[in-house]
Design a protein around this motif. Structure first.
Motif, mmCIF file in Angstrom:
data_model
loop_
_atom_site.group_PDB
_atom_site.id
_atom_site.type_symbol
_atom_site.label_atom_id
_atom_site.label_comp_id
_atom_site.label_asym_id
_atom_site.label_seq_id
_atom_site.Cartn_x
_atom_site.Cartn_y
_atom_site.Cartn_z
ATOM 1 N N ALA A 273 1.656 0.503 2.688
ATOM 2 C CA ALA A 273 1.054 1.700 2.089
ATOM 3 C C ALA A 273 0.752 2.757 3.141
ATOM 4 O O ALA A 273 0.811 3.959 2.863
ATOM 5 C CB ALA A 273 -0.233 1.318 1.353
ATOM 6 N N GLY A 274 0.463 2.320 4.369
ATOM 7 C CA GLY A 274 0.157 3.283 5.434
ATOM 8 C C GLY A 274 1.341 4.144 5.808
ATOM 9 O O GLY A 274 1.174 5.214 6.400
ATOM 10 N N GLY A 275 2.570 3.711 5.459
ATOM 11 C CA GLY A 275 3.747 4.519 5.747
ATOM 12 C C GLY A 275 3.780 5.828 4.988
ATOM 13 O O GLY A 275 4.571 6.714 5.327
ATOM 14 N N LEU A 276 2.913 5.966 3.987
ATOM 15 C CA LEU A 276 2.870 7.217 3.224
ATOM 16 C C LEU A 276 2.017 8.276 3.903
ATOM 17 O O LEU A 276 1.982 9.423 3.441
ATOM 18 C CB LEU A 276 2.303 6.947 1.819
ATOM 19 N N PHE A 277 1.348 7.933 5.009
ATOM 20 C CA PHE A 277 0.436 8.854 5.677
ATOM 21 C C PHE A 277 0.922 9.138 7.102
ATOM 22 O O PHE A 277 1.737 8.404 7.655
ATOM 23 C CB PHE A 277 -0.976 8.276 5.714
ATOM 24 N N ALA A 278 0.394 10.215 7.662
ATOM 25 C CA ALA A 278 0.813 10.619 9.011
ATOM 26 C C ALA A 278 0.384 9.582 10.047
ATOM 27 O O ALA A 278 1.171 9.185 10.904
ATOM 28 C CB ALA A 278 0.234 11.997 9.342
ATOM 29 N N ASP A 279 -0.888 9.170 10.001
ATOM 30 C CA ASP A 279 -1.384 8.149 10.928
ATOM 31 C C ASP A 279 -1.302 6.795 10.232
ATOM 32 O O ASP A 279 -2.228 6.385 9.533
ATOM 33 C CB ASP A 279 -2.825 8.474 11.334
ATOM 34 N N ARG A 280 -0.187 6.140 10.414
ATOM 35 C CA ARG A 280 0.088 4.916 9.660
ATOM 36 C C ARG A 280 -0.911 3.813 9.976
ATOM 37 O O ARG A 280 -1.354 3.090 9.072
ATOM 38 C CB ARG A 280 1.501 4.435 9.956
ATOM 39 N N GLU A 281 -1.279 3.658 11.244
ATOM 40 C CA GLU A 281 -2.141 2.558 11.629
ATOM 41 C C GLU A 281 -3.523 2.682 11.005
ATOM 42 O O GLU A 281 -4.047 1.725 10.425
ATOM 43 C CB GLU A 281 -2.248 2.491 13.158
ATOM 44 N N ARG A 282 -4.124 3.867 11.100
ATOM 45 C CA ARG A 282 -5.451 4.048 10.511
ATOM 46 C C ARG A 282 -5.399 3.938 8.998
ATOM 47 O O ARG A 282 -6.299 3.355 8.376
ATOM 48 C CB ARG A 282 -6.020 5.408 10.917
ATOM 49 N N ALA A 283 -4.352 4.476 8.394
ATOM 50 C CA ALA A 283 -4.221 4.378 6.944
ATOM 51 C C ALA A 283 -4.060 2.924 6.511
ATOM 52 O O ALA A 283 -4.626 2.501 5.493
ATOM 53 C CB ALA A 283 -3.032 5.206 6.476
ATOM 54 N N ALA A 284 -3.316 2.141 7.292
ATOM 55 C CA ALA A 284 -3.119 0.741 6.950
ATOM 56 C C ALA A 284 -4.433 -0.027 6.999
ATOM 57 O O ALA A 284 -4.737 -0.835 6.108
ATOM 58 C CB ALA A 284 -2.100 0.102 7.898
ATOM 59 N N ILE A 285 -5.226 0.208 8.040
ATOM 60 C CA ILE A 285 -6.516 -0.463 8.149
ATOM 61 C C ILE A 285 -7.432 -0.042 7.001
ATOM 62 O O ILE A 285 -8.153 -0.866 6.416
ATOM 63 C CB ILE A 285 -7.174 -0.158 9.498
ATOM 64 N N ALA A 286 -7.413 1.266 6.661
ATOM 65 C CA ALA A 286 -8.248 1.752 5.564
ATOM 66 C C ALA A 286 -7.855 1.110 4.238
ATOM 67 O O ALA A 286 -8.711 0.701 3.445
ATOM 68 C CB ALA A 286 -8.145 3.277 5.470
ATOM 69 N N VAL A 287 -6.554 0.988 3.991
ATOM 70 C CA VAL A 287 -6.096 0.358 2.751
ATOM 71 C C VAL A 287 -6.502 -1.112 2.713
ATOM 72 O O VAL A 287 -6.978 -1.628 1.683
ATOM 73 C CB VAL A 287 -4.570 0.509 2.615
ATOM 74 N N PHE A 288 -6.336 -1.802 3.841
ATOM 75 C CA PHE A 288 -6.703 -3.218 3.882
ATOM 76 C C PHE A 288 -8.198 -3.407 3.634
ATOM 77 O O PHE A 288 -8.603 -4.279 2.842
ATOM 78 C CB PHE A 288 -6.320 -3.816 5.238
#
Length: 464
Positions: free
Chosen positions: A180-195
């Motif tokens: 899901a983080g691949g949909l955002f500019a900062d993939r790593e932070r978005a991935a942690i937020a989704v998790f």
């Protein structure tokens, strides 16, 4: 003599419908001890051989990833290795109890009368009375050991299910966050937020059942309708039924929890899970040490890395250092006119720094094609390092981007001219992020590689 019904039979006569199983329980019970010994014997020591293989697989895979993907691999290792260690220890304990149980049964068959207190020397009435009350006889020990072994075996299977299922959902949650983080500019932070969002949602849903229980209990005690609370609780439990194998886990857990002292059960239950993650984490943090426990007071770990360490020599990389990501040369002894130096690319450290410093990267990625891609990679990685030979700077302009299938790594490879050096000891010194500070993830890291130039031994001099 009048026949008396057992409690189970009395319950069935009172209206309970007996479960028509394929095999009678008593027949299964007679073989439980054999089955437990068979399972424990097969798995106890086999499980101890798996963690090193899991660690090796994690090391080889983690070299190629960073960020959330590295966390997924790390957590997968912690779950897999921790599960193996915890189960191995539990099965060994179970085997020990069963071995003691077999020995006591042998004593009972050999000496049916058990302990003959009147024939013990140097045992007076006080000691005899104390031990008769505290240790009992052979029958008590047989029953106690049998009970303890069965409890340990059931607790072991419960911990295995919980650890494996929890680990599976943690890995799937991290993977879902990364996708899901691949949909955002900062993939790593978005991935942690989704998790974290998924974990928080799951916890909030999980609180629905205790909340419904408390509300329903209060309303029913007050004589009010609690239908909505019951429906809420059942819906939450039904959702969890899709996520957790309730019949596998809760049947064992609730049987043990309702028949054992609650504090002891929770201590053993949580303690086993904590032990699993502690031991696997401890092994991961110390796997590159020469020994997990040592008494090196003079030549310690720091001195070994500052001196001659096998991880820097391709010919010596054995055991846990096969996947250690450090600069390396072929051997500690050099006879040729040029020395090959390989500087590995480690995404976990290099990617963030390259995104800040390297021009030509698009959002931290090398999107060039053809020779330009290799040249951009060389210039970028070379800017993160400084190399010196005996204190003299070594330029990295002639290094090339390379892939080493034999090492399972990518990086920079170059040949340093050493033909004009005097025979004997010389030192390469490399620094990653030389402008970095003394602490933090991007701190300066220095590697020293001593080698011996021996042209007269390995390669005879040309005749004058």
């Amino acid at each position: 003599m009048e026949h008396q019904d057992t409690p189970a039979q009395a319950g069935q006569d009172a209206g309970a419908t007996p479960h028509a199983g394929r095999i009678a329980f008593e027949r299964l019970r007679e073989r439980t001890d054999e089955l437990e010994l068979l399972v424990s014997g097969l798995f106890a020591f086999a499980l101890l051989a798996l963690p090193p293989r899991i660690l090796d697989a994690y090391q080889r895979a983690s070299v190629h990833v960073d960020g959330v993907l590295d966390q997924i691999l790390r957590y997968g290792y912690l779950v897999g290795a921790g599960l193996c260690y915890a189960l191995a220890v539990a099965f060994i304990v179970h085997l020990s109890i069963r071995a003691y149980w077999v020995g006591v049964i042998g004593l009972k068959s050999t000496f049916p009368d058990g302990i003959r207190w009147d024939r013990l020397p140097l045992v007076g009435p006080v000691t005899r009375g104390f031990y008769q009350r505290s240790i009992g006889g052979l029958d008590d020990m047989i029953d106690g050991a049998d009970r303890a072994a069965s409890i340990v075996f059931a607790m072991t299977t419960l911990m295995a299910l919980v650890i494996a299922w929890t680990g599976l959902y943690m890995v799937l949650g991290l993977l879902a966050g990364w996708l899901a983080g691949g949909l955002f500019a900062d993939r790593e932070r978005a991935a942690i937020a989704v998790f974290l969002g998924l974990a928080a949602l799951l916890m909030l849903v999980g609180l629905g059942a205790p909340f419904a229980d408390r509300v329903a209990a209060r309303r029913e005690a007050a004589g009010r309708d609690a239908g909505w609370a019951r429906r809420l609780g059942e819906r939450v439990l039904r959702i969890y039924g899709w996520l957790i194998p309730q019949r596998l886990v809760y049947t064992v857990q609730y049987t043990l929890q309702s028949n054992l002292p609650n504090r002891r059960f929770m201590f053993a239950y949580t303690g086993g899970i904590v032990f699993a993650f502690f031991i696997s984490s401890w092994v991961l943090l110390n796997h590159e040490r020469l020994a997990y426990v040592d008494s090196y007071r003079v030549l310690g770990e720091e001195a070994a890395w500052e001196g001659m360490h096998s991880a820097h020599y391709e010919a010596m990389r054995e055991g846990p250092h096969r996947s250690t990501v450090v600069p390396m040369i072929p051997s500690d002894r050099v006879a040729d006119t040029h020395l090959r130096l390989f500087i590995p690319h480690r995404p976990q450290r290099d990617n963030d720094l390259a995104r800040e410093r390297c021009e030509g990267l698009v959002d931290g990625r090398n999107e060039a094609t053809g020779p330009a891609a290799a040249d951009l990679a060389r210039r970028c990685l070379a800017s993160l390092w400084t190399v010196a030979l005996d204190g003299a700077p070594v330029p990295l302009d002639d290094f090339v981007a390379s892939e080493r299938q034999d090492l399972g790594m990518r990086g920079l490879t170059g040949y340093i001219e050493v033909g004009g050096l005097r025979p004997g000891l010389h030192r390469l010194e490399l620094a990653w992020n030389p402008e970095g500070g003394d602490s933090g993830r991007d701190r300066r890291r220095t590697y020293r590689i001593p080698f011996w130039f021996t042209p007269g031994i390995d390669q005879p001099h040309a005749a004058p």
